[in-house]
Scaffold this motif. Structure first.
Motif, short mmCIF file in Angstrom:
data_model
loop_
_atom_site.label_atom_id
_atom_site.label_comp_id
_atom_site.label_asym_id
_atom_site.label_seq_id
_atom_site.Cartn_x
_atom_site.Cartn_y
_atom_site.Cartn_z
N PHE A 30 0.85 -1.18 0.00
CA PHE A 30 0.00 0.00 0.00
C PHE A 30 0.88 1.23 0.00
O PHE A 30 1.83 1.32 0.78
CB PHE A 30 -0.89 0.02 1.25
N VAL A 31 0.57 2.18 -0.88
CA VAL A 31 1.22 3.47 -0.87
C VAL A 31 0.31 4.39 -0.06
O VAL A 31 -0.88 4.52 -0.36
CB VAL A 31 1.46 4.03 -2.28
N ILE A 32 0.89 5.02 0.95
CA ILE A 32 0.13 5.86 1.86
C ILE A 32 0.72 7.26 1.83
O ILE A 32 1.94 7.43 1.98
CB ILE A 32 0.16 5.25 3.28
N VAL A 33 -0.13 8.24 1.65
CA VAL A 33 0.29 9.63 1.58
C VAL A 33 -0.01 10.30 2.92
O VAL A 33 -1.07 10.08 3.52
CB VAL A 33 -0.44 10.38 0.44
N THR A 34 0.94 11.11 3.40
CA THR A 34 0.71 11.89 4.61
C THR A 34 0.13 13.24 4.19
O THR A 34 0.66 13.92 3.30
CB THR A 34 2.01 12.07 5.42
N VAL A 35 -0.99 13.60 4.83
CA VAL A 35 -1.79 14.75 4.42
C VAL A 35 -2.07 15.63 5.63
O VAL A 35 -2.31 15.13 6.73
CB VAL A 35 -3.11 14.26 3.80
N ASP A 36 -2.06 16.96 5.41
CA ASP A 36 -2.47 17.90 6.46
C ASP A 36 -3.98 17.75 6.67
O ASP A 36 -4.74 17.79 5.71
CB ASP A 36 -2.13 19.33 6.02
N PRO A 37 -4.43 17.55 7.92
CA PRO A 37 -5.87 17.33 8.15
C PRO A 37 -6.75 18.53 7.79
O PRO A 37 -7.92 18.34 7.46
CB PRO A 37 -5.96 17.01 9.63
N GLN A 38 -6.22 19.74 7.82
CA GLN A 38 -7.03 20.91 7.50
C GLN A 38 -7.03 21.22 5.99
O GLN A 38 -8.08 21.41 5.40
CB GLN A 38 -6.54 22.15 8.27
N THR A 39 -5.85 21.24 5.39
CA THR A 39 -5.75 21.63 3.97
C THR A 39 -5.97 20.46 3.02
O THR A 39 -6.23 20.67 1.84
CB THR A 39 -4.37 22.24 3.67
N ARG A 40 -5.81 19.25 3.55
CA ARG A 40 -5.90 18.02 2.73
C ARG A 40 -4.84 17.99 1.64
O ARG A 40 -5.00 17.32 0.62
CB ARG A 40 -7.29 17.85 2.11
N ARG A 41 -3.73 18.66 1.88
CA ARG A 41 -2.61 18.66 0.95
C ARG A 41 -1.50 17.78 1.51
O ARG A 41 -1.33 17.68 2.73
CB ARG A 41 -2.06 20.10 0.76
N PRO A 42 -0.70 17.13 0.64
CA PRO A 42 0.40 16.30 1.11
C PRO A 42 1.41 17.11 1.93
O PRO A 42 1.68 18.27 1.63
CB PRO A 42 1.06 15.79 -0.18
#
Length: 165
Positions: free
Chosen positions: A141-153
Motif C-alpha cells: 500500500f502506498v500511503i500519503v501523509t496529508v495535512d488534516p485541514q488543507t488536505r494537501r500532502p
C-alpha cells in the motif's frame, strides 16, 4: 508479447505452494529487517465467505487495514497522535496478490511492515498466511501523509519514517 511482471513461472507456483515460515529472518527477503514488524490474527467468519466457498477478495482490503491500524498502534502512532502532529494518512494505492484461498474458521496471520519512505508518502508491505502456514495473500500500500485541514500532502514525519524496516 512481453510477459507481465506479475506472471508466475512454474517454479514460482511451486514456491507459493510451500509453507511460509513467519519469523523475522524470513522477512529480510521481503524487503524487511528485524524492526517494525507487527502481526495480528483473525478468524475467518461465515459472513466473509463468498459463493465460491472462500474469503471474498474484497474482504482482504479490510484484513490489511486491520494490520496497518495495528502497526500504527504498536508504534504509538494512533490516529489521534498523528492528527495532533498535523498529519493524517490516506491510502493512495493498494496492490493485492491472492495466492491461496482462505476458508471459514481458518486462523489468518496478518504481518505488516514499513518498507519504503519517500518525501510525502510511504509504502507498507503486508502478507497473510493461513492456519496451515501457506501464503494466502501479499500486498503493498502506498500511503500519503496529508495535512488534516488543507488536505494537501505534507512530509512524512520522523515518528513514522524511523520505523522503516
Amino acid at each position: 508479447m512481453k510477459q507481465s511482471d506479475h506472471s508466475l513461472s512454474a517454479s514460482d507456483m511451486l514456491t507459493l505452494s510451500q509453507p511460509v515460515a513467519m519469523y523475522a529472518d524470513d522477512l529480510v527477503e521481503w524487503g524487511s529487517l528485524h524492526m517494525g514488524i507487527t502481526q495480528i490474527t483473525t478468524t475467518v467468519r461465515c459472513t466473509e465467505i463468498d459463493v465460491n466457498g472462500h474469503v471474498n477478495n474484497a474482504k482482504y482490503v479490510e484484513y490489511y487495514e486491520w494490520g496497518r491500524e495495528d502497526w500504527y498502534e504498536q508504534h504509538q502512532l494512533p490516529y489521534e497522535t498523528l492528527y495532533h502532529m498535523g498529519v493524517i494518512t490516506v491510502v493512495a494505492r493498494a496492490e493485492i496478490d491472492y495466492r491461496q484461498p482462505a476458508h471459514q474458521n481458518e486462523q489468518l496471520l496478518i504481518t505488516t511492515w514499513l518498507s519504503e519512505v519517500g518525501r510525502t508518502s510511504f509504502r507498507m508491505r503486508q502478507r497473510i498466511t493461513g492456519t496451515n502456514g501457506y501464503l494466502v495473500s501479499e500486498a503493498q500500500f502506498v500511503i500519503v501523509t496529508v495535512d488534516p485541514q488543507t488536505r494537501r500532502p505534507v512530509p512524512v514525519p520522523e515518528a513514522i519514517s524511523k520505523h522503516r524496516s
